[in-house]
Design an enzyme around this catalytic site. Structure first.
Site, PDB file in Angstrom:
ATOM      1  N   ARG A 196       0.884  -1.184   0.000  1.00  0.00           N
ATOM      2  CA  ARG A 196       0.000   0.000   0.000  1.00  0.00           C
ATOM      3  C   ARG A 196       0.908   1.215   0.000  1.00  0.00           C
ATOM      4  O   ARG A 196       1.744   1.385   0.893  1.00  0.00           O
ATOM      5  CB  ARG A 196      -0.911   0.026   1.219  1.00  0.00           C
ATOM      6  CG  ARG A 196      -1.607   1.369   1.392  1.00  0.00           C
ATOM      7  CD  ARG A 196      -2.708   1.363   2.415  1.00  0.00           C
ATOM      8  NE  ARG A 196      -3.881   0.690   1.897  1.00  0.00           N
ATOM      9  CZ  ARG A 196      -5.098   0.777   2.462  1.00  0.00           C
ATOM     10  NH1 ARG A 196      -5.286   1.502   3.539  1.00  0.00           N
ATOM     11  NH2 ARG A 196      -6.128   0.157   1.926  1.00  0.00           N
TER      12      ARG A 196
ATOM     13  N   GLN B 245     -10.168  -3.804  -3.191  1.00  0.00           N
ATOM     14  CA  GLN B 245     -11.448  -3.343  -2.653  1.00  0.00           C
ATOM     15  C   GLN B 245     -12.583  -3.682  -3.617  1.00  0.00           C
ATOM     16  O   GLN B 245     -13.681  -4.097  -3.207  1.00  0.00           O
ATOM     17  CB  GLN B 245     -11.398  -1.825  -2.427  1.00  0.00           C
ATOM     18  CG  GLN B 245     -12.699  -1.234  -1.934  1.00  0.00           C
ATOM     19  CD  GLN B 245     -13.031  -1.678  -0.530  1.00  0.00           C
ATOM     20  OE1 GLN B 245     -12.205  -1.568   0.364  1.00  0.00           O
ATOM     21  NE2 GLN B 245     -14.240  -2.183  -0.314  1.00  0.00           N
TER      22      GLN B 245
ATOM     23  N   HIS C 179      -7.525   1.023  -6.296  1.00  0.00           N
ATOM     24  CA  HIS C 179      -7.716   0.141  -5.133  1.00  0.00           C
ATOM     25  C   HIS C 179      -8.421  -1.140  -5.604  1.00  0.00           C
ATOM     26  O   HIS C 179      -9.564  -1.417  -5.246  1.00  0.00           O
ATOM     27  CB  HIS C 179      -8.557   0.868  -4.075  1.00  0.00           C
ATOM     28  CG  HIS C 179      -8.503   0.257  -2.709  1.00  0.00           C
ATOM     29  ND1 HIS C 179      -7.726  -0.844  -2.401  1.00  0.00           N
ATOM     30  CD2 HIS C 179      -9.143   0.593  -1.553  1.00  0.00           C
ATOM     31  CE1 HIS C 179      -7.890  -1.147  -1.118  1.00  0.00           C
ATOM     32  NE2 HIS C 179      -8.742  -0.295  -0.583  1.00  0.00           N
TER      33      HIS C 179
ATOM     34  N   ARG D  89     -13.794  -8.380   2.170  1.00  0.00           N
ATOM     35  CA  ARG D  89     -12.368  -8.166   1.870  1.00  0.00           C
ATOM     36  C   ARG D  89     -11.590  -9.457   2.118  1.00  0.00           C
ATOM     37  O   ARG D  89     -10.671  -9.780   1.360  1.00  0.00           O
ATOM     38  CB  ARG D  89     -11.799  -7.024   2.730  1.00  0.00           C
ATOM     39  CG  ARG D  89     -12.326  -5.632   2.380  1.00  0.00           C
ATOM     40  CD  ARG D  89     -11.923  -5.190   0.974  1.00  0.00           C
ATOM     41  NE  ARG D  89     -10.488  -5.169   0.795  1.00  0.00           N
ATOM     42  CZ  ARG D  89      -9.690  -4.156   1.151  1.00  0.00           C
ATOM     43  NH1 ARG D  89     -10.200  -3.067   1.670  1.00  0.00           N
ATOM     44  NH2 ARG D  89      -8.379  -4.220   0.946  1.00  0.00           N
TER      45      ARG D  89
ATOM     46  N   CYS E  34     -16.317   1.830   0.985  1.00  0.00           N
ATOM     47  CA  CYS E  34     -15.160   0.969   1.282  1.00  0.00           C
ATOM     48  C   CYS E  34     -14.729   1.075   2.729  1.00  0.00           C
ATOM     49  O   CYS E  34     -14.064   0.176   3.234  1.00  0.00           O
ATOM     50  CB  CYS E  34     -14.016   1.294   0.336  1.00  0.00           C
ATOM     51  SG  CYS E  34     -13.314   2.946   0.556  1.00  0.00           S
TER      52      CYS E  34
ATOM     53  N   ASP F  29     -17.298   7.547  -1.038  1.00  0.00           N
ATOM     54  CA  ASP F  29     -16.053   7.339  -0.287  1.00  0.00           C
ATOM     55  C   ASP F  29     -15.706   8.672   0.363  1.00  0.00           C
ATOM     56  O   ASP F  29     -16.335   9.712   0.074  1.00  0.00           O
ATOM     57  CB  ASP F  29     -14.949   6.856  -1.255  1.00  0.00           C
ATOM     58  CG  ASP F  29     -13.645   6.487  -0.555  1.00  0.00           C
ATOM     59  OD1 ASP F  29     -13.651   6.290   0.684  1.00  0.00           O
ATOM     60  OD2 ASP F  29     -12.606   6.416  -1.249  1.00  0.00           O
TER      61      ASP F  29
HETATM   62  N1   CP Z   1     -11.213  -0.011   2.613  1.00  0.00           N
HETATM   63  C1   CP Z   1      -9.939  -0.103   3.013  1.00  0.00           C
HETATM   64  O1   CP Z   1      -9.019  -0.339   2.233  1.00  0.00           O
HETATM   65  O2   CP Z   1      -9.763   0.080   4.349  1.00  0.00           O
HETATM   66  P1   CP Z   1      -8.379   0.269   5.094  1.00  0.00           P
HETATM   67  O3   CP Z   1      -7.819   1.605   4.684  1.00  0.00           O
HETATM   68  O4   CP Z   1      -8.727   0.231   6.551  1.00  0.00           O
HETATM   69  O5   CP Z   1      -7.446  -0.834   4.694  1.00  0.00           O
HETATM   70  N1  NVA Z   2      -9.999   6.866  -1.115  1.00  0.00           N
HETATM   71  C1  NVA Z   2      -9.562   6.422   0.192  1.00  0.00           C
HETATM   72  C2  NVA Z   2      -9.758   4.945   0.327  1.00  0.00           C
HETATM   73  C3  NVA Z   2      -9.399   4.399   1.682  1.00  0.00           C
HETATM   74  C4  NVA Z   2      -9.569   2.911   1.781  1.00  0.00           C
HETATM   75  C5  NVA Z   2      -8.113   6.796   0.409  1.00  0.00           C
HETATM   76  O1  NVA Z   2      -7.308   6.640  -0.520  1.00  0.00           O
HETATM   77  O2  NVA Z   2      -7.795   7.262   1.496  1.00  0.00           O
END
Ligand code: CP
Ligand code: NVA
Length: 314
Positions: free
Chosen positions: A112, A142, A139, A297, A269, A230
Site C-alpha cells: 500500500r 477493494q 484500489h 475483503r 469501502c 467514499d
Molecule cells: N477499505 C480499506 O481499504 O480500508 P483500510 O484503509 O482500513 O485498509
Molecule cells: N480513497 C480512500 C480509500 C481508503 C480505503 C483513500 O485513498 O484514502
C-alpha cells in the site's frame, strides 16, 4: 516462490475479466465451504501452506491489513508486517532494492503506497507476486470485494447501474476498470474539477460500459442499483475547506437514496466519515451493506492471492 507461475495483481484491467470472474466464483465457493469455522482456522485444502506474504504499508490501514492477514491464515500461510516508519523504506532504501530483498525472503508482497509508479517499480524488480493494496490511483482489491457483495445481494453485473458521489478518486478508478470488464454502467456525480482521470473513463467506455459524468447528484442516483461513495479527503490529500464545501451537495442522504431503485444497496469501502459523504440515516439504514462489504475483503483477498500465486485460472 520459485519455479511456479505467478502473476502480479496491480490493477483489475491488467488482470482481465476472466481472472476477476474466476476470483469471484472462487470467493463465493470458499466462503460457503468454510461457513461455521473459526475465523483463524484454515480452509480444508490450505492451498498456501508454508507461504509467507509481506504486507508493506506506506499508509494507514485497518481492513486491508487485517483481511490479508486472516486471508493468508485461512489459506494455510502467514504474513509479516512492514511499515515505512519502522523499515528502511522510510529512510530512503529504494523500492527496487526492497523488492529484490523481499523476494529472497518471502513468497509474495502486498504494497500500500502513494505513487502508483512505486507499485509498478516493486513488480518490475520482484521475483514473487506483488499485489496492489491501494495507491493514489487505484484500489483493485477493494473492488473485488465490492463486486462479490453486489452479487451476494442478488444483482447481476452486466447492465448494473452504479452511481458514485463525491470525489473522483482511486476507488472510483477501480470501479471504472471493473465496469469495462463486466459491462456495467457508472453514473459519476462530482463537483467540477473533481472528476475521475479521463483514462479510466475512456477505458470503461472502450470495454462497453456506459459512463455518465454529471454535476447533478439527483441525475446520477435516479434508478440506480448501487449507490456508492467514499471519503472526500483521501489519505495524503490536504483537508481543504474549499473541497469540503464543493463536496457537500454530493452527500448520500435519504433523499438521494430515495431516487435509486427501491432495492438499491449502499456501498462504502470504509473508513466512513458519517455526516460528511454519507448521512447517519443511510449509513445505519437497511440498504447499507457496508459491513458485508468489509467482511468480503477477506474472501476477495483469498481469491486474489490464489490467482497471484498461480493457483486459480483466468
Ligand atoms: N477499505 C480499506 O481499504 O480500508 P483500510 O484503509 O482500513 O485498509
Ligand atoms: N480513497 C480512500 C480509500 C481508503 C480505503 C483513500 O485513498 O484514502
Amino acid at each position: 516462490m520459485t519455479g511456479a507461475a505467478f502473476r502480479h495483481f496491480l490493477d483489475l484491467g491488467d488482470a482481465g475479466g476472466d481472472a476477476v470472474a474466476a476470483m469471484l466464483n472462487d470467493a463465493i465457493d470458499r466462503k460457503a465451504a468454510r461457513a461455521g469455522l473459526p475465523k483463524g482456522a484454515p480452509d480444508a485444502d490450505a492451498p498456501l501452506k508454508g507461504r509467507v506474504l509481506a504486507l508493506v504499508f506506506e499508509k494507514n490501514s485497518t481492513r486491508t491489513r487485517v483481511s490479508f492477514d486472516i486471508a493468508m491464515r485461512q489459506l494455510g500461510g502467514s504474513v509479516l508486517l512492514l511499515d515505512s516508519a519502522s523499515s528502511q523504506l522510510g529512510r530512503g532504501e529504494t523500492v527496487a532494492d526492497t523488492a529484490r530483498v523481499l523476494s529472497r525472503m518471502v513468497d509474495g508482497i502486498m504494497l500500500r503506497t502513494d505513487d502508483h509508479a512505486k507499485i509498478a517499480e516493486m513488480a518490475c524488480h520482484a521475483s514473487v507476486p506483488v499485489i496492489n493494496g491501494l495507491t493514489d490511483q487505484s484500489h483493485p482489491c477493494q473492488i473485488v470485494a465490492d463486486l462479490l457483495t453486489v452479487i451476494e445481494h442478488g444483482k447481476a453485473l452486466p447492465g448494473l447501474e452504479v452511481a458514485w458521489f463525491g470525489d473522483g478518486n482511486n476507488v472510483l478508478h477501480s470501479i471504472l476498470e471493473a465496469a469495462g470488464l463486466f459491462k456495467f454502467n457508472v453514473r459519476v456525480a462530482t463537483p467540477a474539477g473533481y472528476e475521475p482521470d479521463r483514462a479510466f473513463v475512456d477505458g470503461a467506455r472502450a470495454g462497453g460500459a456506459n459512463v455518465t459524468l454529471t454535476q447533478d447528484a439527483g441525475e446520477a442516483a435516479r434508478g440506480a442499483d448501487v449507490i456508492v461513495t467514499d471519503t472526500w479527503i483521501s489519505m495524503g490529500q490536504a483537508d481543504a475547506a474549499e473541497k469540503r464545501a464543493a463536496m457537500a451537495p454530493y452527500r448520500v442522504d435519504a433523499a438521494l437514496m430515495a431516487l435509486a431503485k427501491p432495492n438499491a444497496i449502499f456501498l462504502h469501502c470504509l473508513p466512513a466519515h458519517v455526516g460528511d459523504e454519507v448521512s447517519a440515516e443511510v449509513f445505519e439504514g437497511p440498504q447499507s451493506v457496508v459491513f458485508d462489504e468489509a467482511e468480503n475483503r477477506i474472501h476477495a483477498q483469498k481469491s486474489v492471492l490464489l490467482w497471484a500465486f498461480g493457483q486459480l485460472g483466468g
